[in-house]
Write an enzyme that holds these catalytic residues in place. Structure first.
Site, short mmCIF file in Angstrom:
data_model
loop_
_atom_site.label_atom_id
_atom_site.label_comp_id
_atom_site.label_asym_id
_atom_site.label_seq_id
_atom_site.Cartn_x
_atom_site.Cartn_y
_atom_site.Cartn_z
N GLU A 92 -7.78 -6.64 -2.18
CA GLU A 92 -9.20 -6.48 -2.48
C GLU A 92 -9.57 -7.13 -3.81
OE1 GLU A 92 -11.11 -2.73 -0.60
OE2 GLU A 92 -9.11 -2.12 -1.24
N GLU A 112 -4.86 0.50 4.39
CA GLU A 112 -5.33 1.82 3.95
C GLU A 112 -5.45 2.84 5.07
OE1 GLU A 112 -6.83 -0.92 0.67
OE2 GLU A 112 -6.47 -1.01 2.82
#
Length: 695
Positions: A92, A112
Site C-alpha cells: 500500500e 489482509e
C-alpha cells in the site's frame, strides 16, 4: 532493536528512504513513525528533488502493521523500489507512490483478508485504479500474490530491474518524472483502468454472491467489497474514510482475533523446545525409499516426487508394483486436472520414481518410509530387513498412526533413527505431516523431518509422546463416532453434515469418513477399542455399511456416491443401512428418537473433539495447545476463522462444555465423559490452552 527507516540524500537530489526492520521489514509502529518523519523531512528539504522508498536486505516490506503514512508526496516525485515481499501495508505504501520499479522475483499482494481485516491504507481504492476492478477483486478477496513480472503485465509495476540496479533505476525514474519525461501519476485519481460503472457494479455483486456462498459466516469480505464500491460511486476520498472506519471495526472482531492467533500458531509448529533450540542443522536427504505401494504408499510417493525427491518404491511382486506405480500416475493426473501441475512435467516427475522388488537398492536411501497395513508383525519383519540393507545414517520411518512405534524394533542400534511420519488422509492432498517421536528418536532426526516437511510444503505437528492414534486420528475418531451415534438415534445423516459445514467445517463427518476411507476407520476401531476402553464408542451403523461393501470415496461409494471428478451426491442406499440400526441406541439406553437443532448437532459432534484434545494435553502428547489448533484446521477441516479447536473451546468456555459433556455422559454413556484436564479448568475457570495470554 526496534525497526526504523534510514534517509540518505544523493548528490543528484534524490532522497533514498530505506525500511529496516529485519527479517521482513514489517511496518511496526516505530517503522511507520520513522517513515512518516523521514518522508516529511525529505519533502521539506530544498536539496531533495525526488524520493525513492526501498527496503533493506532485498526485502521491500512484509507489511502487516499499518498505522500512519499519508499522501504527502504531492510536491515531489516518489518512487517505490521493490524487491522481495511487498505485502499488505508494504504494498500500500508502494501504491501511494507515483511509480513502482520491481525485480521480476518480487512478491506483491494484499493478504489482509487472511487476518479478518481489509487493506486499510488506501489499497481498496488505489489497486483497482492501477490494475482494474476485476484483477483487484481477485488479488484482494483471494489474498493472491503476484510476482514482479506478472505485476508489470497487469499495470501494478511500471518497470522491471535487476536487484543490483534496482535503486539506481528507481532514482532515474524519479528524476524523469521531475523532468516531465515520465508521467506524474497519482494512483488515487486514475480512472483509465476502471471498468464502466454498470459493468463494475455487476462485478461487485457477483463477488458478493460468491463470497456469501463460499464463506457465509464471514463479514469482512463483504465489508471490503462495500468499501471498494464506495470509491466507484462517491469517489476515492470518501471511500478512504470508510476504509479507515471499517478497518478500525474489523480489528476488534472475533474473526480477526481468531485469524491472527491462528497465523502465529501456524508459525510456531516448527518450534519444538529441547529439539529446535539445540543448534542442529538438517542433514541433506536426496533419496527416499517407500515400502508398500497401496493407497497410502503411492500417495506418499506422489508427494515426494512432486517435491523433487528421488524415490525407490518396493513391493512384494510385479503385479503389486505395477499397481502402485499406476496409482502414482493417477495421483499426478489428478494434480494436472486441478491445475496444480503442468502436464508437460508429468514424465519428468514420474521418472524420479523407481520401482523395485528387492531391498538391494535401499543401500543408497537416506530415508525409508514403511507404508504397509496396520500389522505389527509385518512391520517388525520389514524393519528387521531394513537394518541389513540401509546405510547407518538412514532414517527409518513408519506411516502408521495406530501402532506404538516403540514396538516396531527392539534393536537398540535402530531406535534412535526410528520415527513416525503420519500423513492424515492422502499425503499428496493434505498439507499436514505428523512427526512422531519415540522414546529414543534422536533430536537430529526430528530436525531432519522438519526440513523435509518444509520442502514438501507440509505443516509439521511434532508429537513428543508416542500414543495410539497420534493427534489427528484421536480428534477425528470422536467426530465421526458422535455423528454416527446421532444417526442411530434418529437424527438425519445429511442434516448432520449440513450443520457441520454451515458451522464452517470443510467436510461434515460423513463426507470425511468417506474421504478417509472405511478401511482406515476399521483399523482405527481395532486399536481404539483395545486402548481406550469405555471412551471407545462402537458404531453399529459403520459395521453394517462396511459389511454392505460401502468403502468410501476411493471406491466411489460410501455415505455418498462419487464420480471420477470427485463430485458427489447422497447415496440412496444409505437409508437402508440406517433403518437397520437407528432404533437401537449406541449409548446403551433405549429412548425416543432425538430431534436436534443444527446448533445442538454441532455441539454434540464437536464437544467430544474438544474432550479428545484435552486428553492429548493431559497426556502431554504435544508441546503446546496451539499445535492442536493447527492440526484441527489443516487435518480435520475445522474453520480457520474460529482459531482452531482449543481456541474455539476457550471462546465457548470450558465450564459450559464440561457441564454439557457431563450431562450427556450420564444420559448416553462414558463416550461423552469429560476428562480430568477439562474438569480442572472448568472448576478453576481457566482457559484450556492459555490462548488469551499467548495472544
Amino acid at each position: 532493536m526496534e525497526g526504523k527507516t534510514y534517509l540518505e540524500i544523493g548528490a543528484d537530489g534524490v532522497a533514498i528512504i530505506t525500511i529496516n526492520n529485519p527479517p521482513l521489514n514489517l511496518l511496526s509502529a516505530h517503522v511507520m513513525l520513522s517513515l512518516k518523519e523521514n518522508t516529511e523531512l525529505a519533502l521539506q528539504r530544498d536539496d531533495v528533488k525526488a524520493i525513492v522508498i526501498t527496503g533493506s536486505n532485498r526485502k521491500f516490506s512484509g507489511g502487516f502493521d499499518v498505522t500512519a503514512f499519508g499522501n504527502k508526496a504531492a510536491g515531489k516525485p516518489l518512487v517505490a523500489a521493490i524487491d522481495g515481499p511487498a505485502l499488505g501495508g508494504g504494498l500500500e505504501i508502494a501504491l501511494a507512490c507515483h511509480a513502482r520499479i520491481s525485480t521480476s522475483s518480487a512478491v506483491l499482494g494484499l493478504p489482509e483478508l487472511r487476518y479478518g481485516i481489509l487493506p486499510g491504507f488506501g489499497g481498496t481504492q488505489r489497486l483497482p485504479r492501477l490494475v482494474g476492478l476485476r484483477k483487484a477483486l481477485e488479488m484482494i478477496l483471494k489474498s493472491k500474490f503476484v510476482n514482479g513480472q506478472d505485476a508489470q503485465g497487469m499495470g501494478l509495476v511500471d518497470a522491471i530491474s535487476s536487484a543490483d540496479e534496482l535503486v539506481t533505476v528507481a532514482c532515474h525514474w524519479a528524476k524523469d518524472i521531475l523532468a516531465q519525461r515520465r508521467p506524474w501519476t497519482v494512483s488515487l485519481y486514475r480512472t483509465d483502468r476502471l471498468e464502466p460503472l454498470p459493468e463494475a457494479k455487476m462485478m461487485l455483486e457477483h463477488a458478493r454472491v460468491k463470497s456469501k456462498k463460499q464463506s457465509p459466516n464471514l463479514k469482512h469480505p463483504l465489508v471490503c467489497i462495500d468499501v471498494m464500491e464506495e470509491g466507484l460511486i462517491r469517489g476515492p476520498r470518501a471511500a478512504l474514510w470508510k476504509e479507515s472506519e471499517a478497518l478500525s471495526e474489523l480489528r476488534q472482531s472475533d474473526t480477526c482475533r481468531s485469524l491472527v492467533y491462528y497465523f502465529f500458531a501456524r508459525q510456531r509448529t516448527s518450534k519444538v523446545p529441547g529439539i529446535t533450540d539445540m543448534g542442529l542443522k538438517p542433514r541433506k536427504v536426496n533419496t527416499f525409499a517407500v515400502v508398500g505401494g497401496g493407497i497410502m504408499g503411492s500417495s506418499i510417493v506422489t508427494a515426494l516426487i512432486v517435491s523433487n525427491y528421488r524415490v525407490i518404491l518396493k513391493e512384494m511382486d510385479e503385479k503389486a508394483l505395477l499397481a502402485g506405480i499406476e496409482r502414482v500416475k493417477v495421483n499426478l493426473q489428478d494434480h494436472v486436472k486441478k491445475g496444480k501441475l503442468a502436464e508437460a512435467k508429468l514424465d519428468k516427475i514420474l521418472s524420479r520414481c523407481k520401482g523395485v522388488l528387492h531391498y538391494e537398492d535401499f543401500r543408497e536411501a537416506d530415508m525409508v518410509i514403511e507404508a504397509v497395513g496396520e500389522n505389527i508383525y509385518l512391520k517388525q519383519r520389514i524393519f528387521a530387513e531394513l537394518e541389513s540393507y540401509c546405510p547407518p545414517h538412514c532414517i527409518l520411518a513408519s506411516s502408521s498412526s495406530m501402532i506404538n512405534l516403540n514396538l516396531i524394533s527392539e534393536r537398540k542400534e535402530l531406535q534412535n533413527r526410528i520415527v513416525g511420519t503420519h500423513f492424515f488422509g492422502q499425503a499428496h492432498l493434505l498439507p499436514i505431516l505428523e512427526i512422531v517421536r519415540t522414546e529414543k528418536t534422536s533430536p537430529q532426526v526430528i530436525v531432519d523431518l522438519l526440513a523435509i516437511g518444509k520442502k514438501m510444503e507440509k505443516i509439521p505437528i511434532v508429537i513428543i509422546h508416542n500414543s495410539t492414534g497420534s493427534v489427528m486420528n484421536r480428534m477425528f475418531f470422536p467426530y465421526s463416532q458422535a455423528a454416527m451415534a446421532l444417526v442411530e438415534r434418529g437424527v438425519d445423516l445429511y442434516q448432520i453434515d449440513r450443520a457441520a459445514e454451515a458451522f464452517g467445517m470443510t467436510m461434515g463427518p460423513f463426507r470425511m469418513i468417506d474421504f478417509v476411507g472405511f478401511e482406515v476407520l476399521t483399523a482405527m476401531k481395532v486399536q481404539f477399542s483395545k486402548n481406550f476402553g469405555e471412551r471407545f464408542n462402537e458404531s453399529k451403523l459403520f459395521s453394517v455399511m462396511h459389511k454392505g461393501n460401502q468403502a468410501g470415496e476411493t471406491t466411489l461409494k460410501g455415505f455418498y456416491i462419487y464420480d471420477r471428478d470427485s463430485k458427489f451426491i447422497p447415496n440412496p442406499d444409505t437409508m437402508t443401512f440406517v433403518n437397520k440400526v437407528k432404533s437401537a441406541s449406541c449409548f446403551g439406553v433405549d429412548y425416543e428418537l432425538m430431534k436436534l437443532s443444527d446448533e445442538e448437532i454441532v455441539e454434540m459432534i464437536l464437544f467430544p473433539v474438544v474432550n479428545a484434545a484435552c486428553f492429548l494435553l493431559e497426556e502431554k502428547v504435544v508441546v503446546k495447545a496451539s499445535d492442536l489448533d493447527v492440526a484441527s484446521v489443516m487435518g480435520l477441516g475445522f474453520p480457520e476463522y474460529r482459531g482452531g479447536i482449543v481456541f474455539w473451546a476457550d471462546t465457548i468456555g470450558p465450564k459450559h462444555m464440561h457441564s454439557k459433556l457431563e450431562k450427556w455422559s450420564e444420559t448416553y454413556g462414558a463416550f461423552f465423559k469429560p476428562c480430568a484436564y477439562l474438569a480442572e479448568r472448568a472448576s478453576k475457570r481457566t482457559s484450556l490452552g492459555q490462548a488469551k495470554s499467548r495472544l
